[in-house]
Structures are given as C-alpha cells and as structure tokens.
Design an enzyme around this catalytic site. Structure first.
Site, PDB file in Angstrom:
ATOM      1  N   ARG A  66       0.822  -1.228   0.000  1.00  0.00           N
ATOM      2  CA  ARG A  66       0.000   0.000   0.000  1.00  0.00           C
ATOM      3  C   ARG A  66       0.844   1.261   0.000  1.00  0.00           C
ATOM      4  O   ARG A  66       0.405   2.321  -0.460  1.00  0.00           O
ATOM      5  CB  ARG A  66      -1.005  -0.038   1.153  1.00  0.00           C
ATOM      6  CG  ARG A  66      -2.089  -1.088   0.935  1.00  0.00           C
ATOM      7  CD  ARG A  66      -3.051  -1.150   2.093  1.00  0.00           C
ATOM      8  NE  ARG A  66      -2.460  -1.680   3.302  1.00  0.00           N
ATOM      9  CZ  ARG A  66      -2.436  -2.970   3.637  1.00  0.00           C
ATOM     10  NH1 ARG A  66      -2.994  -3.857   2.846  1.00  0.00           N
ATOM     11  NH2 ARG A  66      -1.864  -3.373   4.746  1.00  0.00           N
ATOM     12  N   GLU A 103       5.038 -11.333  15.221  1.00  0.00           N
ATOM     13  CA  GLU A 103       4.548 -11.964  16.450  1.00  0.00           C
ATOM     14  C   GLU A 103       5.043 -13.422  16.516  1.00  0.00           C
ATOM     15  O   GLU A 103       5.517 -13.888  17.539  1.00  0.00           O
ATOM     16  CB  GLU A 103       3.023 -11.905  16.436  1.00  0.00           C
ATOM     17  CG  GLU A 103       2.402 -12.027  17.798  1.00  0.00           C
ATOM     18  CD  GLU A 103       0.895 -11.887  17.700  1.00  0.00           C
ATOM     19  OE1 GLU A 103       0.397 -11.467  16.633  1.00  0.00           O
ATOM     20  OE2 GLU A 103       0.250 -12.223  18.698  1.00  0.00           O
TER      21      GLU A 103
END
Ligand code: AMP
Length: 180
Positions: A66, A103
């Site tokens: 993006r 994560e």
C-alpha cells in the site's frame, strides 16, 4: 502544513474498519475506500505534497504494497523518483535484504542495491499506509541506510499509537492520523 480538522475528517471518514481481519482480534484499516473516494484521496495527497515540498527530497521509498500507491503519487507530484521496498523474492536485480520479527517468526524486505542511483546520501522519504509495531518500517529504513542513502523522515497515513511503533525509530516519524 497542519491538517485542518475538516480535511482530517474527510480522510478519516473514508477509511473503513474491518474487525477480525486477517485474524481474530485485529481491526484492519481498509484504505481501498480512501483510494476510490476522489475527494479523500485528493485531500490527503494535497496535504502530503504541501508538507514535503520544502524537504528537497531526492526519492520516495514506498513499502510493499500500500505504500507503493501513496508513494508513487507523491513522487510524481514532487517531481522525484519512486523506489519500491518489496517483500522477499520479488525484485529482479541484485538486492540488499533486512529481516524483522513478527509476532510469530520473521519476515524480510528487500531493495535494489542501486535503487538510489550514484548519489551518496540521497534524501529519501519512506512512506507506508500504517505503522503498527514499526518492525516493517524500521527494516525498510535500515535498507535505505545500507544502500548509502539517507531516510530523512518516515511518513504514515495512520499510526496505531498504542503499539508504540515510533519508539526506537531513528528518523523523524510523521503520521497523518493517530489512532488510539
Ligand atoms: P508493523 O510492522 O507492525 O508496523 O506493521 C505494519 C505493516 O502491516 C504495514 O505495511 C501495514 O499496512 C500492515 N498493518 C499492520 N496492522 C494493520 C492494520 N490494523 N490494518 C491495516 N494494515 C495493517
């Protein structure tokens, strides 16, 4: 250069929240509804153009994917080159890579070794749609440094302030919208 509350609202209202995407507990900030809204996109790009006109930039580097959209529009408006920072394995020429932790596990971004041409210390603005933990953007800023250019600022349309991604970021960070 400050964004009026009127313009801020136009941009903010154009971004859609998608709960539990791509996994439970994540609220995904969907910018497709900003991109297909000409007034919101124009308001945002006018603001960024106004802010960065005086920076005397040489390049804009956008983060996959993006960041490419906002970065390429801004580069064209400012009359500077655009450089993609891509996910591993997508760039065809010789690359420099940087890993960063997620994560679970890690990811990797790459840049072409000659992305900023011959000029040592080229002034580069890094841009992405959103900063969360800051891992992706920090890796991208390190890549700019590794290939001999200078990241003068990192710019995000949105910042998830509670994740404190800007902490430990060496270049200045500018976010259009802070989201709590
Ligand atoms: P981070 O490395 O944690 O700062 O994550 C930033 C990258 O992940 C950016 O390229 C964002 O586009 C994407 N991202 C992370 N969280 C979100 C979210 N809540 N909504 C939309 N994109 C996100």
């Amino acid at each position: 250069m400050t964004l009026s509350s009127h313009d801020r609202k136009i941009i903010l209202d154009s971004i859609r929240d998608i709960p539990d995407f791509p996994k439970p507990g994540i609220v995904f900030k969907d910018i497709t509804t900003l991109l297909n809204n000409p007034k919101a996109l124009n308001t945002l790009m006018n603001h960024l153009t106004e802010r960065y006109l005086s920076y005397d930039l040489d390049y804009i580097a956008g983060i996959d994917a993006r960041g490419f959209i906002f970065g390429a529009i801004l580069a064209d408006r400012l009359g500077v080159g655009f450089v993609p920072v891509r996910k591993k394995g997508k760039l065809p020429y010789t690359t420099v890579a940087e890993k960063y932790s997620l994560e679970y596990g890690f990811d990797e971004v790459e840049i072409h070794i000659d992305a900023f041409g011959e000029k040592e210390g080229a002034k580069v603005l890094l841009i992405d749609d959103l900063i969360a933990t800051g891992g992706t953007a920090k890796a991208a800023a390190n890549l700019i440094d590794k290939v001999g250019a200078q990241c003068v600022e990192a710019c995000f349309i949105m910042e998830l302030g509670f994740l404190k991604g800007r902490e430990g970021f060496t270049p200045p960070v500018y976010s259009v919208l802070e989201i709590d």
